[in-house]
Design a protein around this motif. Structure first.
Motif, PDB file in Angstrom:
ATOM      1  N   UNK A  47      46.092  44.506  31.737  1.00 13.51           N
ATOM      2  CA  UNK A  47      46.508  44.031  33.246  1.00 13.51           C
ATOM      3  C   UNK A  47      45.014  44.177  33.819  1.00 13.51           C
ATOM      4  N   UNK A  48      44.887  43.240  34.768  1.00 16.25           N
ATOM      5  CA  UNK A  48      43.734  43.356  35.576  1.00 16.25           C
ATOM      6  C   UNK A  48      44.033  44.569  36.710  1.00 16.25           C
ATOM      7  N   UNK A  49      43.197  45.363  36.751  1.00 11.61           N
ATOM      8  CA  UNK A  49      43.220  46.445  37.921  1.00 11.61           C
ATOM      9  C   UNK A  49      42.046  46.347  38.644  1.00 11.61           C
ATOM     10  N   UNK A  50      42.220  46.002  39.994  1.00  7.60           N
ATOM     11  CA  UNK A  50      41.069  45.888  41.035  1.00  7.60           C
ATOM     12  C   UNK A  50      41.048  47.327  41.814  1.00  7.60           C
ATOM     13  N   UNK A  51      39.857  47.940  41.738  1.00  7.17           N
ATOM     14  CA  UNK A  51      39.614  49.112  42.294  1.00  7.17           C
ATOM     15  C   UNK A  51      39.066  48.761  43.986  1.00  7.17           C
ATOM     16  N   UNK A  52      38.922  49.738  44.636  1.00  4.52           N
ATOM     17  CA  UNK A  52      38.549  49.533  46.069  1.00  4.52           C
ATOM     18  C   UNK A  52      37.063  48.895  45.987  1.00  4.52           C
ATOM     19  N   UNK A  53      36.159  49.173  45.207  1.00 10.36           N
ATOM     20  CA  UNK A  53      34.975  48.654  45.043  1.00 10.36           C
ATOM     21  C   UNK A  53      34.865  47.140  44.785  1.00 10.36           C
ATOM     22  N   UNK A  54      35.875  46.867  43.921  1.00 10.61           N
ATOM     23  CA  UNK A  54      36.200  45.418  43.476  1.00 10.61           C
ATOM     24  C   UNK A  54      36.716  44.579  44.795  1.00 10.61           C
ATOM     25  N   UNK A  55      37.635  45.276  45.616  1.00 12.74           N
ATOM     26  CA  UNK A  55      38.025  44.660  46.834  1.00 12.74           C
ATOM     27  C   UNK A  55      37.028  44.491  47.932  1.00 12.74           C
ATOM     28  N   UNK A  56      36.088  45.375  48.066  1.00 13.41           N
ATOM     29  CA  UNK A  56      34.783  45.194  48.741  1.00 13.41           C
ATOM     30  C   UNK A  56      34.166  43.855  48.433  1.00 13.41           C
ATOM     31  N   UNK A  57      33.865  44.031  47.098  1.00 14.01           N
ATOM     32  CA  UNK A  57      33.069  42.673  46.797  1.00 14.01           C
ATOM     33  C   UNK A  57      33.734  41.503  46.844  1.00 14.01           C
ATOM     34  N   UNK A  58      35.228  41.389  46.666  1.00 16.48           N
ATOM     35  CA  UNK A  58      35.820  40.339  47.094  1.00 16.48           C
ATOM     36  C   UNK A  58      35.832  39.867  48.288  1.00 16.48           C
ATOM     37  N   UNK A  59      35.674  40.806  49.360  1.00 15.93           N
ATOM     38  CA  UNK A  59      35.635  40.514  50.656  1.00 15.93           C
ATOM     39  C   UNK A  59      34.474  39.759  51.204  1.00 15.93           C
ATOM     40  N   UNK A  60      33.390  40.234  50.317  1.00 13.36           N
ATOM     41  CA  UNK A  60      32.255  39.669  50.505  1.00 13.36           C
ATOM     42  C   UNK A  60      32.264  38.178  50.068  1.00 13.36           C
ATOM     43  N   UNK A  61      32.725  38.030  48.808  1.00 14.59           N
ATOM     44  CA  UNK A  61      33.104  36.754  48.185  1.00 14.59           C
ATOM     45  C   UNK A  61      33.820  35.721  48.980  1.00 14.59           C
ATOM     46  N   UNK A  62      34.811  36.241  49.624  1.00 11.09           N
ATOM     47  CA  UNK A  62      35.520  35.305  50.485  1.00 11.09           C
ATOM     48  C   UNK A  62      34.924  34.972  51.653  1.00 11.09           C
ATOM     49  N   UNK A  63      34.263  35.973  52.250  1.00 11.55           N
ATOM     50  CA  UNK A  63      33.544  35.500  53.717  1.00 11.55           C
ATOM     51  C   UNK A  63      32.495  34.406  53.262  1.00 11.55           C
ATOM     52  N   UNK A  64      31.803  34.740  52.219  1.00 11.84           N
ATOM     53  CA  UNK A  64      30.762  33.495  51.837  1.00 11.84           C
ATOM     54  C   UNK A  64      31.442  32.312  51.723  1.00 11.84           C
ATOM     55  N   UNK A  65      32.616  32.370  50.968  1.00 12.71           N
ATOM     56  CA  UNK A  65      33.287  30.966  50.659  1.00 12.71           C
ATOM     57  C   UNK A  65      33.660  30.506  51.925  1.00 12.71           C
ATOM     58  N   UNK A  66      34.730  31.229  52.774  1.00  7.02           N
ATOM     59  CA  UNK A  66      35.555  30.822  53.715  1.00  7.02           C
ATOM     60  C   UNK A  66      34.700  30.393  55.089  1.00  7.02           C
TER      61      UNK A  66
END
Length: 132
Positions: A47-66
């Motif tokens: 099962x995929x497990x996202x760490x807080x670091x992964x979530x921070x990176x995801x937030x950057x990705x979403x900011x860049x896309x959205x």
């Protein structure tokens, strides 16, 4: 206790929780993983497990896309540049620390050699208290 700390370090957020939290489809997270933008760890059950670091990176990705309309190729370039800049910052801090230590060492050895090489040796200066 070490095993407990290791287990705690591996805990993370499941894909459904992350998707719900950021209001995105789980398939989007899988896409980001296939593109190499996210690399969540896996549990023993795969099962995929996202760490807080992964979530921070995801937030950057979403900011860049959205908010900025950056495509996946652009995001990859930006994330790589951010990582390189962080590494350069770390190297600069290490170099600055090294130079400071060398300067302190150099000043100390200069004082010692001056005192050693003096014709007349003097005691180190003392503070004199002046009363008014």
């Amino acid at each position: 206790m070490a095993a407990r700390a290791k287990k705690k370090a591996r805990t993370g957020y499941m894909i459904s929780a992350v998707a719900s939290l950021y209001k995105i489809h789980p398939q989007t997270l899988r896409l980001y993983e296939r593109a190499g933008l996210l690399k969540p760890s896996r549990s023993q059950g795969n099962t995929r497990l996202y760490t807080d670091e992964d979530l921070g990176r995801l937030e950057v990705i979403l900011t860049l896309t959205r908010e900025m309309g950056v495509n996946l190729a652009g995001i990859e370039i930006i994330l790589n540049m951010r990582e390189k800049m962080a590494e350069m910052q770390k190297q600069m801090e290490e170099f600055t620390r090294f130079v400071q230590e060398e300067m302190v060492r150099g000043l100390s050895s200069a004082r010692e050699s001056r005192a050693r090489d003096a014709i007349v040796r003097l005691a180190p200066p003392r503070a004199i208290r002046v009363h008014k």
